[in-house]
Write an enzyme that holds these catalytic residues in place. Structure first.
Site, PDB file in Angstrom:
ATOM      1  N   SER A 196       0.827  -1.206   0.000  1.00  0.00           N
ATOM      2  CA  SER A 196       0.000   0.000   0.000  1.00  0.00           C
ATOM      3  C   SER A 196       0.860   1.255   0.000  1.00  0.00           C
ATOM      4  O   SER A 196       1.983   1.253   0.546  1.00  0.00           O
ATOM      5  CB  SER A 196      -0.900   0.001   1.245  1.00  0.00           C
ATOM      6  N   TYR A 229      -2.357  -0.268  10.010  1.00  0.00           N
ATOM      7  CA  TYR A 229      -2.515  -0.858   8.678  1.00  0.00           C
ATOM      8  C   TYR A 229      -1.216  -0.720   7.886  1.00  0.00           C
ATOM      9  O   TYR A 229      -0.727  -1.693   7.293  1.00  0.00           O
ATOM     10  CB  TYR A 229      -3.668  -0.176   7.944  1.00  0.00           C
TER      11      TYR A 229
END
Length: 334
Positions: free
Chosen positions: A127, A152
């Site tokens: 990501s 995350y």
């Protein structure tokens, strides 16, 4: 070839499985169909795949060690595209254990399945959030990413490190893809485009964080999938020029590569909202709020390595992508 796609009922997983089937590959999709967002949307995506020649689905949780071992032994995939994850930045402050179970433990089970069953290439989703506190734009895969701003992001950085260790120890070819703000038809309801569309049509105010000063490298789903397939077809090999004295994070003496997949064109949040208002034919009521914990002010992808290695650069204009999403949203929700 036979490809295992994790998160096949998810946004990117669904589109990736669909593209693989369209070119003649056999796809085994897995997903746990959790309730992080609307399960009916996940099931609707799956219904578009089920019944198609070459597709099989297994409902399983990545954290199920025994189940994942059996799955790999039965399926024997040639390649694995690992897209399943607990997503979302702010949700990590509410339920951190979900991120460890899915993103850390689950990815370990994927890596073990690959190395024990002779998988020829593992492609996994990272990501843009791994760039964290970095402020040097555009973000390059050659930059240090040791300062994540959300759990995350930390789990995605961990995935990159875990994958590299398996590439080094077992010579498992692995490629990590750092996605930049993916959007498009069948998207996630927790993402800004989906949330804004629903609220604008309902006449409700939208929350505009960082007082509208965000900029995001919005990347249309078709561009993401094209990048996934092209990198999956390019099995990485060790970089002969890699040096431990000056280690490049993007490659290795092991069969390991990292790529950004982004539009290379950051869009101001207020322009993004303007494009959506135009596509909907309605003006948004805006509730301006400060920067939220875990958020970064801007993202901007350097995609030079993606262009050089696989000859592809995402290019869908934000106006076109938003219009296509709105067309789908109106069709799906009536």
């Amino acid at each position: 070839m036979r490809v295992l796609v994790t998160g096949a009922a998810g946004f990117i997983g669904y589109h990736t499985a669909k593209a693989l089937l369209a070119r003649g590959d056999e796809v085994v999709g897995i997903d746990n169909l959790n309730a992080y967002y609307d399960v009916k949307l996940k099931e609707a995506r799956l219904s578009q795949l089920q019944g198609r020649n070459g597709f099989a689905f297994r409902k399983i949780d990545l954290a199920d060690r025994d189940g994942m071992e059996r799955l790999f032994g039965e399926v024997r995939p040639q390649r694995v595209i690992h897209l399943a994850a607990q997503a979302g930045v702010r949700y990590g402050m509410e339920n951190p254990h979900a991120y460890v179970d899915s993103n850390i433990v689950g990815t370990l089970h994927i890596l073990e399945g690959c190395r024990r069953n002779g998988v020829e290439h593992l492609v996994f989703a990272s990501s843009s959030s791994v760039y964290g506190a970095n402020t040097s734009l555009p973000f390059s895969v050659h930059q240090n990413v040791d300062h994540p701003l959300s759990l995350y992001a930390a789990t995605k950085k961990s995935n990159e490190l875990m994958a590299h260790s398996y590439a080094h120890l077992y010579r498992l070819p692995v490629t990590g893809l750092r996605f930049f703000t993916v959007y498009g038809p069948w998207g996630r309801p927790d993402m800004a485009l989906f949330l804004f569309t629903r609220k604008i049509l309902a006449g409700e105010p939208i929350d505009v964080f960082n007082n509208g000063h965000h900029a995001r490298d919005f990347t249309y789903i078709d561009d993401i999938v094209e990048g996934v397939l092209r990198t999956a077809d390019r099995v990485p090999v060790p970089n002969p020029d890699w040096s431990g004295a000056d280690p490049d994070p993007a490659s290795s003496s092991a069969p390991y590569r990292l790529y950004n997949i982004g539009n290379h064109n950051p869009v101001e949040l207020m322009h993004f909202i303007s494009c959506l208002e135009k596509a909907l034919g309605r003006e948004a009521k805006k509730n301006f709020l400060p920067l939220q914990p875990g958020d970064v002010p801007a993202t901007y992808a350097d995609v030079d390595e993606l262009i050089a290695d696989v000859g592809f650069k995402p290019s869908t204009p934000i106006e076109d992508g938003i219009r296509r999403f709105v067309d789908w949203y109106r069709s799906y929700y009536g």
